[in-house]
Motif scaffolding. Sequence first.
Motif, PDB file in Angstrom:
ATOM      1  N   ALA A 166       0.829  -1.209   0.000  1.00  0.00           N
ATOM      2  CA  ALA A 166       0.000   0.000   0.000  1.00  0.00           C
ATOM      3  C   ALA A 166       0.858   1.251   0.000  1.00  0.00           C
ATOM      4  CB  ALA A 166      -0.924  -0.009   1.216  1.00  0.00           C
ATOM      5  N   TYR A 201       4.065   1.625  -1.175  1.00  0.00           N
ATOM      6  CA  TYR A 201       4.761   1.828  -2.436  1.00  0.00           C
ATOM      7  C   TYR A 201       3.827   1.789  -3.645  1.00  0.00           C
ATOM      8  CZ  TYR A 201       9.192   1.311   0.003  1.00  0.00           C
ATOM      9  OH  TYR A 201      10.266   1.503   0.827  1.00  0.00           O
ATOM     10  N   GLU A 202       2.612   1.238  -3.443  1.00  0.00           N
ATOM     11  CA  GLU A 202       1.693   1.017  -4.561  1.00  0.00           C
ATOM     12  C   GLU A 202       2.430   0.299  -5.699  1.00  0.00           C
ATOM     13  OE1 GLU A 202      -1.769   4.307  -3.920  1.00  0.00           O
ATOM     14  OE2 GLU A 202      -0.258   4.787  -5.412  1.00  0.00           O
ATOM     15  N   SER A 203       3.171  -0.703  -5.290  1.00  0.00           N
ATOM     16  CA  SER A 203       3.977  -1.472  -6.240  1.00  0.00           C
ATOM     17  C   SER A 203       4.281  -2.835  -5.642  1.00  0.00           C
ATOM     18  CB  SER A 203       5.280  -0.746  -6.568  1.00  0.00           C
ATOM     19  OG  SER A 203       6.173  -1.601  -7.252  1.00  0.00           O
ATOM     20  N   PHE A 249      -7.148  -2.506  -4.315  1.00  0.00           N
ATOM     21  CA  PHE A 249      -6.379  -1.705  -5.267  1.00  0.00           C
ATOM     22  C   PHE A 249      -7.121  -1.627  -6.596  1.00  0.00           C
ATOM     23  CE2 PHE A 249      -2.451  -1.415  -2.886  1.00  0.00           C
ATOM     24  CZ  PHE A 249      -2.483  -2.543  -2.073  1.00  0.00           C
ATOM     25  N   ARG A 271      -6.440  -1.527 -10.528  1.00  0.00           N
ATOM     26  CA  ARG A 271      -5.368  -1.961 -11.406  1.00  0.00           C
ATOM     27  C   ARG A 271      -5.580  -1.354 -12.789  1.00  0.00           C
ATOM     28  NH1 ARG A 271      -6.728  -5.498  -7.604  1.00  0.00           N
ATOM     29  NH2 ARG A 271      -5.087  -6.726  -6.555  1.00  0.00           N
ATOM     30  N   ARG A 283      -0.372  -1.142 -13.453  1.00  0.00           N
ATOM     31  CA  ARG A 283      -0.003  -0.489 -12.194  1.00  0.00           C
ATOM     32  C   ARG A 283      -1.146  -0.624 -11.189  1.00  0.00           C
ATOM     33  NH1 ARG A 283       4.398   2.727 -12.531  1.00  0.00           N
ATOM     34  NH2 ARG A 283       3.739   3.893 -10.683  1.00  0.00           N
ATOM     35  N   ILE A 284      -0.842  -0.498  -9.918  1.00  0.00           N
ATOM     36  CA  ILE A 284      -1.870  -0.575  -8.889  1.00  0.00           C
ATOM     37  C   ILE A 284      -1.930   0.725  -8.112  1.00  0.00           C
ATOM     38  CG2 ILE A 284      -1.656  -3.078  -8.676  1.00  0.00           C
ATOM     39  CD1 ILE A 284      -0.099  -2.605  -6.077  1.00  0.00           C
ATOM     40  N   LYS A 285      -3.120   1.046  -7.650  1.00  0.00           N
ATOM     41  CA  LYS A 285      -3.325   2.245  -6.839  1.00  0.00           C
ATOM     42  C   LYS A 285      -4.334   1.929  -5.759  1.00  0.00           C
ATOM     43  CE  LYS A 285      -4.447   7.166  -7.095  1.00  0.00           C
ATOM     44  NZ  LYS A 285      -3.211   7.531  -6.371  1.00  0.00           N
ATOM     45  N   LEU A 286      -4.022   2.305  -4.531  1.00  0.00           N
ATOM     46  CA  LEU A 286      -4.910   2.060  -3.405  1.00  0.00           C
ATOM     47  C   LEU A 286      -6.245   2.767  -3.643  1.00  0.00           C
ATOM     48  CD1 LEU A 286      -4.314   0.515  -0.707  1.00  0.00           C
ATOM     49  CD2 LEU A 286      -4.038   2.747   0.361  1.00  0.00           C
ATOM     50  N   ASN A 287      -7.363   2.013  -3.557  1.00  0.00           N
ATOM     51  CA  ASN A 287      -8.675   2.634  -3.734  1.00  0.00           C
ATOM     52  C   ASN A 287      -9.254   3.047  -2.377  1.00  0.00           C
ATOM     53  OD1 ASN A 287      -9.717   0.265  -2.558  1.00  0.00           O
ATOM     54  ND2 ASN A 287     -10.113  -0.679  -4.556  1.00  0.00           N
ATOM     55  N   SER A 324      -7.754   2.287   1.319  1.00  0.00           N
ATOM     56  CA  SER A 324      -7.286   3.316   2.257  1.00  0.00           C
ATOM     57  C   SER A 324      -7.871   3.099   3.649  1.00  0.00           C
ATOM     58  CB  SER A 324      -7.664   4.711   1.743  1.00  0.00           C
ATOM     59  OG  SER A 324      -7.014   4.982   0.513  1.00  0.00           O
TER      60      SER A 324
END
Length: 296
Positions: free
Chosen positions: A13, A15-17, A48, A50, A54-58, A62
Motif C-alpha cells: 500500500a 509503495y503502490e507497487s 487496489f 489496477r 499499475r496498482i493504486k490504493l482505492n 485506504s
Amino acid sequence: MELRKLEIFSVVAYYESVSRAAEELFISQPAVSKVIKEIEIEIGCHLFDRVSGRIKLNEEGSLFLKESSELLEKLEELKAFGQHSKKEKRLRVGVSRTIGETVLPKVLNEYQENHTEPFKIYIDNVEKIKTELLLGNLDFACIEDCLAGEEFHSIFLSKYRLIPMSKEKLPEMTINTFLKQPFLLREKGSSLRDSFDFYIRRQGGKVSPIIESISNDALTKLAIEGVGITILPDIIALPLIENEQLFEVKVENLELISENHLVYLKNKKFTSAEEVLMEQLVTSMKKEPKTLKIMF
C-alpha cells in the motif's frame, strides 16, 4: 487473518507497487501478489485499482490500511507484553540520516544525563522510516519530510537550505550550466535527493549523478577531492565553507529548501517515557545555532 499478511499489505500500500514491496520484504513478487489476492478474497472486496499494469490504493484500500496499521501496532505491543510487564517499554525512534549524523549525538548525550528510560534509535532514509512507521516498528520519527496521508500526523519543525558545494570557488552559473556539472548525490528515497530532484524537474531538467551514496560524509570527502559537486544541508555545509574546505556553488534563481518534521501514526498513544524523550529531542534541537537553521 495472519499478521504477516497485513504487514505485506502495508508495504504494498505504501509503495503502490508489488515489485517494490517484494524487494523491500525480500520475498518474490508472486508471493506478494498471492497474499494481496488472499486478503481481498477474505474480506470480500478489492483494495487496489489496477490500471495499465499499475496498482493504486482505492477508497476501500485506504480504509483497510488505516485499520490494519492500528491493529499492527497493537499486535506488536501484545507480542512484547511479557517483557513490558517486567520492565519499562523501550521507546523506538526513527531519524533520517542527516539528523542522525548532526543533531542526534548531542541530543542523546543530554537525554542520558538526566533519564534512564530505555530507547532504540533507527537511522535510515525517509522512505525506509516511513515503512517502519507503517509497520508499527517506530513510535515516532524526526525526518526531513512531511508524511502525507491520513495515516500520519506530521508537525512542522523547521526549514533549512540545501547548498551546492564544490572544491573550487566557481563563478555564478545559469541553471543550464549547473545541470551539466558532475554531481555526487544521496540515494533516491532520501529527503535531500528527493528535494533536489523535485526542483530540477520543475526546471525541466534531469540529473544523472556520477556517484550516489547513502552517506553525507562520503559525498563530502569526494567533493573535497574535486570529484564533483555535491548538495549538503546547511548544518553540514556552513562549517566546511567557514574552513574553506568547500565553496558554495552560486546558481541563478536557485533556492533549495527542505523541512524537518516530527511524525507518527495518527491515534498513537504515548507513554510518559515516550513523551519525555520526544520533548527532550525537540527541545535540544532548539539549542542549535540559528545560523544552522535547526530551530525547532
